[in-house]
Design an enzyme around this catalytic site. Structure first.
Site, PDB file in Angstrom:
ATOM      1  N   LYS A   1       2.564  65.461 -13.283  1.00 57.75           N
ATOM      2  CA  LYS A   1       3.554  66.156 -14.104  1.00 57.75           C
ATOM      3  C   LYS A   1       4.874  65.376 -14.110  1.00 57.75           C
ATOM      4  O   LYS A   1       5.531  65.239 -15.146  1.00 57.75           O
ATOM      5  CB  LYS A   1       3.771  67.581 -13.577  1.00 57.75           C
ATOM      6  CG  LYS A   1       2.574  68.490 -13.837  1.00 57.75           C
ATOM      7  CD  LYS A   1       2.608  69.791 -13.036  1.00 57.75           C
ATOM      8  CE  LYS A   1       1.311  70.577 -13.239  1.00 57.75           C
ATOM      9  NZ  LYS A   1       1.246  71.791 -12.406  1.00 57.75           N
TER      10      LYS A   1
ATOM     11  N   GLN B   1       4.671  75.160  -8.034  1.00 54.48           N
ATOM     12  CA  GLN B   1       3.284  74.687  -7.977  1.00 54.48           C
ATOM     13  C   GLN B   1       2.442  75.631  -7.117  1.00 54.48           C
ATOM     14  O   GLN B   1       2.802  75.951  -5.996  1.00 54.48           O
ATOM     15  CB  GLN B   1       3.249  73.248  -7.406  1.00 54.48           C
ATOM     16  CG  GLN B   1       1.866  72.638  -7.351  1.00 54.48           C
ATOM     17  CD  GLN B   1       1.252  72.416  -8.741  1.00 54.48           C
ATOM     18  OE1 GLN B   1       1.921  71.969  -9.675  1.00 54.48           O
ATOM     19  NE2 GLN B   1      -0.024  72.758  -8.882  1.00 54.48           N
TER      20      GLN B   1
ATOM     21  N   ASP C   1       5.661  77.679 -17.097  1.00 53.86           N
ATOM     22  CA  ASP C   1       4.249  77.876 -16.769  1.00 53.86           C
ATOM     23  C   ASP C   1       3.739  79.224 -17.295  1.00 53.86           C
ATOM     24  O   ASP C   1       2.551  79.529 -17.177  1.00 53.86           O
ATOM     25  CB  ASP C   1       4.073  77.851 -15.240  1.00 53.86           C
ATOM     26  CG  ASP C   1       3.215  76.687 -14.781  1.00 53.86           C
ATOM     27  OD1 ASP C   1       2.678  75.974 -15.657  1.00 53.86           O
ATOM     28  OD2 ASP C   1       3.074  76.491 -13.563  1.00 53.86           O
TER      29      ASP C   1
END
Ligand code: NAD
Length: 285
Positions: A53, A97, A120
């Site tokens: 990422k 994450q 996200d």
């Protein structure tokens, strides 16, 4: 009947095109989005995903800052760090994450991310907007990538029979909601579903996110179906390390109309949609 040719949907190429489009839109709008990543603990797969990422963000000339916290971090500290980034004017997007170590409550942590920075798409606000079919929120990146790949094979998904195998918060559930938005007829299968093979046999569009290696067998798949394989499982075959998906690829080739590969299918799309959501967040702010 001779076997059909199965088109391999090139997720790497689709993702590269999307990343380039996002980078050029950002340049045109003269914005340089800033992504804040929080990584807790030492999970090796998470470290690889975060590296990918960060590399994609750097390639697009976006800013990234990474906060690494130890696996035994106190929950209060994690919450403080998330709130600080939610309030920081210079940060456009926040990525926590997952998975988190067991002592940390994922829902509590995610709910502290400002919805406008939730690139996200996992906060209750954005998940709720998606479930209600209301535009303007952020959807999770992996399901967005899955829909994109299906659209690479079909201009419109309207009216198609879609089956999603898996109902997780991260993939299956939001994917089913996105497919409803595309006017598909959606079936959601899960570990308690009866006759998975029969359900798979009806699907014109098949999305498999069960987390079980090679769960879906070739003989189950409808002739000509488009198959999007979300699963990723490391395997050692003949002394060689490789990745397999949730679909028995060898059996599906020659039967499906189109198939996403593992690797090189959904994985790169997930990263590309993170950049897309990040740019969107920066433009809205
Ligand atoms: P998860 O374990 O949270 O959820 C799995 C879902 O599958 C559950 O809802 C469960 O009910 C269902 N399921 C399990 N066994 C089943 C069975 N035998 N029949 C029918 N349904 C079954 O997993 P997840 O986070 O949704 O991820 C799924 C897979 O996708 C994993 O292999 C994961 O590594 C992969 N993944 C890939 C990406 C990517 O970017 N390519 C992103 C996220 C997840």
């Amino acid at each position: 009947m001779s076997p059909r040719e199965t088109v391999i949907i090139d997720g790497k190429a689709e993702a590269a095109a999307l990343r380039a489009k996002v980078a050029s839109e950002a340049r045109r709008a003269a914005v340089r989005p800033h992504l804040a990543i929080i990584l807790v603990g030492e999970d090796p797969a998470s470290h690889v995903y975060v590296r990918n990422k960060m590399a994609a963000a750097a390639e697009a000339d976006f800013r990234v800052s990474l906060l690494r916290l130890p696996a035994d971090v106190a929950e209060a500290r994690l919450h403080r760090e998330i709130v600080a980034r939610s309030e920081a004017a210079e940060i456009d997007g926040i990525l926590l994450q997952l998975p988190l170590p067991d002592h940390l409550d994922r829902r509590a942590a995610l709910s502290l991310i400002a919805p406008g920075k939730d690139v996200d798409g996992l906060t209750p606000v954005n998940a709720g907007l998606l479930a209600q079919g209301v535009a303007g929120g952020f959807a999770p990146c992996t399901p967005l990538g899955c829909v994109h790949l299906a659209k690479a094979a079909h201009r419109s998904l309207e009216g198609m029979e879609a089956l999603v195998v898996g109902r997780s918060e991260l993939v299956g559930r939001p994917l089913a909601a996105l497919l409803l938005r595309e006017d598909c007829t959606v079936t959601a299968a899960h570990s308690r579903s009866r006759d998975l093979a029969g359900l798979v046999g009806r699907a014109e569009l098949l999305f498999v996110a069960a987390g079980v290696a090679e769960l879906v067998r070739g003989s189950w798949v409808r002739e000509g179906a488009t198959v999007v394989d979300v699963g990723i499982h490391p395997r050692v075959v003949g002394g060689e390390r490789r990745l397999v998906g949730d679909v028995a690829r060898g059996e599906v080739l020659g039967r499906a109309g189109a198939l996403t590969p593992v690797p090189g299918g959904v994985g790169p799309m997930t990263v590309a949609y993170l950049l897309r959501n990040l740019l969107e967040a920066a433009l809205r702010r």
